[in-house]
Motif scaffolding. Structure first.
Motif, PDB file in Angstrom:
ATOM      1  N   LYS A   2       0.863  -1.179   0.000  1.00  0.00           N
ATOM      2  CA  LYS A   2       0.000   0.000   0.000  1.00  0.00           C
ATOM      3  C   LYS A   2       0.904   1.235   0.000  1.00  0.00           C
ATOM      4  CE  LYS A   2      -3.748   0.152   2.425  1.00  0.00           C
ATOM      5  NZ  LYS A   2      -4.700   0.161   3.562  1.00  0.00           N
ATOM      6  N   ILE A   3       0.774   2.034  -1.065  1.00  0.00           N
ATOM      7  CA  ILE A   3       1.680   3.168  -1.243  1.00  0.00           C
ATOM      8  C   ILE A   3       0.870   4.448  -1.451  1.00  0.00           C
ATOM      9  CG2 ILE A   3       3.555   4.141  -2.618  1.00  0.00           C
ATOM     10  CD1 ILE A   3       4.274   1.290  -3.477  1.00  0.00           C
ATOM     11  N   LEU A   4       1.145   5.436  -0.610  1.00  0.00           N
ATOM     12  CA  LEU A   4       0.554   6.763  -0.776  1.00  0.00           C
ATOM     13  C   LEU A   4       1.531   7.632  -1.548  1.00  0.00           C
ATOM     14  CD1 LEU A   4      -1.448   9.102  -0.134  1.00  0.00           C
ATOM     15  CD2 LEU A   4      -0.186   9.429   2.017  1.00  0.00           C
ATOM     16  N   VAL A   5       1.072   8.201  -2.662  1.00  0.00           N
ATOM     17  CA  VAL A   5       1.897   9.109  -3.461  1.00  0.00           C
ATOM     18  C   VAL A   5       1.341  10.518  -3.304  1.00  0.00           C
ATOM     19  CG1 VAL A   5       2.777   9.701  -5.742  1.00  0.00           C
ATOM     20  CG2 VAL A   5       2.473   7.296  -5.113  1.00  0.00           C
ATOM     21  N   ILE A   6       2.175  11.431  -2.839  1.00  0.00           N
ATOM     22  CA  ILE A   6       1.774  12.824  -2.662  1.00  0.00           C
ATOM     23  C   ILE A   6       2.209  13.600  -3.896  1.00  0.00           C
ATOM     24  CG2 ILE A   6       1.944  14.871  -1.204  1.00  0.00           C
ATOM     25  CD1 ILE A   6       2.823  13.001   1.076  1.00  0.00           C
ATOM     26  N   GLY A   7       1.244  14.130  -4.635  1.00  0.00           N
ATOM     27  CA  GLY A   7       1.540  14.843  -5.872  1.00  0.00           C
ATOM     28  C   GLY A   7       1.291  13.965  -7.088  1.00  0.00           C
ATOM     29  N   GLY A  23       1.510  -4.032  -9.559  1.00  0.00           N
ATOM     30  CA  GLY A  23       0.472  -4.587  -8.710  1.00  0.00           C
ATOM     31  C   GLY A  23       0.340  -3.961  -7.338  1.00  0.00           C
ATOM     32  N   HIS A  24       1.028  -2.856  -7.097  1.00  0.00           N
ATOM     33  CA  HIS A  24       0.902  -2.188  -5.811  1.00  0.00           C
ATOM     34  C   HIS A  24      -0.450  -1.477  -5.710  1.00  0.00           C
ATOM     35  CE1 HIS A  24       5.075  -2.875  -4.698  1.00  0.00           C
ATOM     36  NE2 HIS A  24       5.447  -2.461  -5.897  1.00  0.00           N
ATOM     37  N   GLU A  25      -0.941  -1.322  -4.491  1.00  0.00           N
ATOM     38  CA  GLU A  25      -2.181  -0.586  -4.240  1.00  0.00           C
ATOM     39  C   GLU A  25      -1.807   0.867  -3.976  1.00  0.00           C
ATOM     40  OE1 GLU A  25      -6.102  -0.742  -1.279  1.00  0.00           O
ATOM     41  OE2 GLU A  25      -4.464  -2.184  -1.038  1.00  0.00           O
ATOM     42  N   ILE A  26      -2.246   1.757  -4.850  1.00  0.00           N
ATOM     43  CA  ILE A  26      -1.804   3.152  -4.808  1.00  0.00           C
ATOM     44  C   ILE A  26      -2.951   4.073  -4.430  1.00  0.00           C
ATOM     45  CG2 ILE A  26      -0.640   4.995  -6.084  1.00  0.00           C
ATOM     46  CD1 ILE A  26       1.012   2.429  -5.881  1.00  0.00           C
ATOM     47  N   LEU A  27      -2.639   5.039  -3.579  1.00  0.00           N
ATOM     48  CA  LEU A  27      -3.545   6.137  -3.272  1.00  0.00           C
ATOM     49  C   LEU A  27      -2.798   7.427  -3.564  1.00  0.00           C
ATOM     50  CD1 LEU A  27      -6.196   7.291  -2.086  1.00  0.00           C
ATOM     51  CD2 LEU A  27      -5.114   7.169   0.176  1.00  0.00           C
TER      52      LEU A  27
END
Length: 220
Positions: A2-7, A23-27
């Motif tokens: 689970k990866i949060l990307v800012i921007g 296949g990562h879960e991105i927000l």
């Protein structure tokens, strides 16, 4: 993961697309929507920190922070550089008390200032000579100090002259391509500087490798 990307600028977009393909879960948390990615997106302003931290309730394992002022005509001396540095510092302080495993922040080669030889992360002295670079260095030092005694892994990834799809049309590579396509005369004011260029595709590949492997805190 689970990866949060800012921007979601032109560099972030390539990173997101690469991580999606793996296949990562991105927000994604950004001021604008990105129509080129499939991941869930939240519209918001990082300068409203109380609203932003609600995003961390999603419980990401990794946070990738790409947001910074990059408007070509004014980014070097834009006063908002200080606000981005302050956000970055606050982000690290908050994350240090969470279960987030890894914080990745995009730095810049501008932190090295004018160098006559190749720069080496962790060895070459940082010598910023613009507000943009100074605030990046300030943020780096603050984040490194905050996370030194925490369990959060920090990677400060300095990008050298990135270029790619959706980049500001006034930057060098898009400008050259546009001029050549249209037969327009090319005017380059600085013909003596030597720069290391890298595509956003390769930046994304590097970030993907970094989150899967142990690397030093500072990487170029």
């Amino acid at each position: 993961m689970k990866i949060l990307v800012i921007g979601n600028g032109f560099i972030a977009s390539s990173i997101i697309q690469r991580l999606e393909s793996e296949g990562h879960e991105i927000l994604i948390y950004s001021r604008t929507l990105n129509k080129e990615v499939k991941s869930q997106q939240i519209l918001g302003d990082i300068f409203n920190f109380d609203d932003f931290v609600k995003t961390l309730l999603w419980k990401p394992q990794i946070v990738i922070h790409t947001a910074w002022v990059m408007t070509y005509s004014r980014y070097k001396n834009d006063p908002s550089n200080q606000k981005y540095a302050e956000f970055t510092s606050e982000l690290a302080k908050y994350i240090s008390h969470t279960d987030i495993e890894h914080l990745v922040i995009l730095g810049t080669c501008a932190e090295y200032g004018y160098q006559t030889e190749a720069s080496t992360a962790g060895i070459t002295k940082l010598s910023p000579n613009s507000l943009y670079a100074q605030q990046k260095v300030s943020a780096f030092n603050a984040v490194k100090g905050t996370l030194r005694s925490s369990k959060v892994r920090l990677t400060w990834a300095r990008v050298f002259q990135g270029y790619g799809v959706n980049q500001d049309k006034n930057r060098l590579i898009p400008y050259l391509i546009h001029s050549l396509k249209n037969g327009d005369p090319i005017q380059i004011n600085d013909t003596s500087s030597i720069h290391d260029w890298i595509t956003t595709r390769d930046i994304a590949s590097a970030i993907s490798w970094i989150i899967e492997n142990e690397v030093p805190t500072e990487v170029d």
